[in-house]
Design a protein around this motif. Structure first.
Motif, mmCIF file in Angstrom:
data_model
loop_
_atom_site.group_PDB
_atom_site.id
_atom_site.type_symbol
_atom_site.label_atom_id
_atom_site.label_comp_id
_atom_site.label_asym_id
_atom_site.label_seq_id
_atom_site.Cartn_x
_atom_site.Cartn_y
_atom_site.Cartn_z
ATOM 1 N N ALA A 180 0.892 -1.158 -0.030
ATOM 2 C CA ALA A 180 0.110 -0.041 0.003
ATOM 3 C C ALA A 180 0.705 1.377 -0.027
ATOM 4 N N SER A 181 2.044 1.008 0.017
ATOM 5 C CA SER A 181 2.980 2.315 -0.161
ATOM 6 C C SER A 181 4.525 1.870 -0.489
ATOM 7 N N PRO A 182 5.247 2.798 -1.050
ATOM 8 C CA PRO A 182 6.630 2.573 -1.317
ATOM 9 C C PRO A 182 7.381 2.167 0.066
ATOM 10 N N PRO A 207 0.225 3.907 -8.796
ATOM 11 C CA PRO A 207 1.501 4.018 -9.712
ATOM 12 C C PRO A 207 2.851 4.300 -9.069
ATOM 13 N N THR A 208 2.528 5.134 -7.873
ATOM 14 C CA THR A 208 3.610 5.610 -7.149
ATOM 15 C C THR A 208 4.386 4.474 -6.524
ATOM 16 N N THR A 209 3.419 3.504 -5.759
ATOM 17 C CA THR A 209 4.083 2.274 -5.270
ATOM 18 C C THR A 209 4.710 1.356 -6.106
ATOM 19 N N ALA A 210 3.982 1.216 -7.444
ATOM 20 C CA ALA A 210 4.424 0.304 -8.377
ATOM 21 C C ALA A 210 5.659 1.024 -8.996
ATOM 22 N N SER A 211 5.850 2.245 -9.123
ATOM 23 C CA SER A 211 7.300 2.695 -9.495
ATOM 24 C C SER A 211 8.319 2.222 -8.569
#
Length: 245
Positions: A180-182, A207-211
């Protein structure tokens, strides 16, 4: 601060309704800022800001508590409020705030693109954020000529995984792992190791976590369309039924 745990429980219930066996592993602990004075000062002078931008429910809770302590809650009615993600919006509305901007995509970049035309050079924007939070939104606002006051609303520290959780991961390797988060992805790799993801499909909340997962060398098999438990469940189903590994 208990909201992250409550959100995890809601997600677990939804996954179990889909027939999944769920192991919920807390990876971060939330704490107040080590120096509470900047947050307290921002709350005391809240009327100076044209906008308050919230990136998480925890940021909402921290500022609203600071406003209560300062006795300035009523002054928030003069400030425009923007949020990242529906949960943050609900948290703000739960305190009676009128959210005027929430992007469809739950990222700081999307929020900036949504509100940039309403911002005037010289506007002051308050950004109550995690101590270790990402800087994209802040940087975009500054480049737009906006005066940004970023204050630490809370900080997170990795939580040690219980030995029994590690043993269960070894005995029954997960088919899918949700992040749920980087920060949770980084904490998992630090605490549990990359090898425990070897056979799992990885799902990201956005998308932020995926990156971040891509940079960590564990690309996501599916990404939730919205940062909500329901979208995470949909992405999990997609990851399970997909041939992407």
């Amino acid at each position: 601060m208990t909201r992250p745990r409550e959100r995890a429980e809601e997600l677990c219930f939804l996954l179990e309704d889909e027939g999944a066996e769920v192991l919920s592993v807390p990876l971060l602990e939330l704490h107040p800022p080590e120096d509470p004075r900047p947050l307290a000062s921002a709350a005391e002078h809240i009327q100076r800001y044209a906008w308050v931008v919230f990136a998480s429910p925890s940021g909402v809770e921290a500022l609203m508590e600071a406003l209560r302590e300062a006795g300035t809650q009523d002054r928030m009615q003069r400030v425009k409020v923007a949020t990242v993600g529906p949960r943050t919006t609900r948290a703000a509305e739960g305190y009676g705030l009128d959210v005027v901007a929430e992007p469809a995509e739950g990222t700081g970049e999307a929020l900036f693109n949504l509100i940039k035309d309403a911002l005037q050079p010289g506007d002051e924007v308050l950004l109550p954020a995690a101590e270790e939070g990402r800087r994209e939104l802040e940087d975009s606002l500054r480049e737009h000529g906006v005066l940004v006051t970023r204050v630490t609303a809370y900080r997170s520290t990795p939580a040690a995984l219980p030995p029994e959780a590690l043993a269960l991961l070894d005995a029954t390797p997960p088919d899918v792992v949700l992040f749920a988060s980087p920060r949770t992805a980084e904490a998992f790799l630090e605490e549990a190791g990359r090898e425990r993801l070897a056979t799992a499909r990885v799902v990201a909340i956005g998308p932020t976590t995926a990156s971040a997962l891509e940079r960590l060398g564990v690309p996501a098999a599916a990404v939730a369309e919205r940062p909500t438990p329901e979208s995470l469940v949909d992405a999990t189903v997609l990851a399970v039924t997909s041939t992407v590994h």
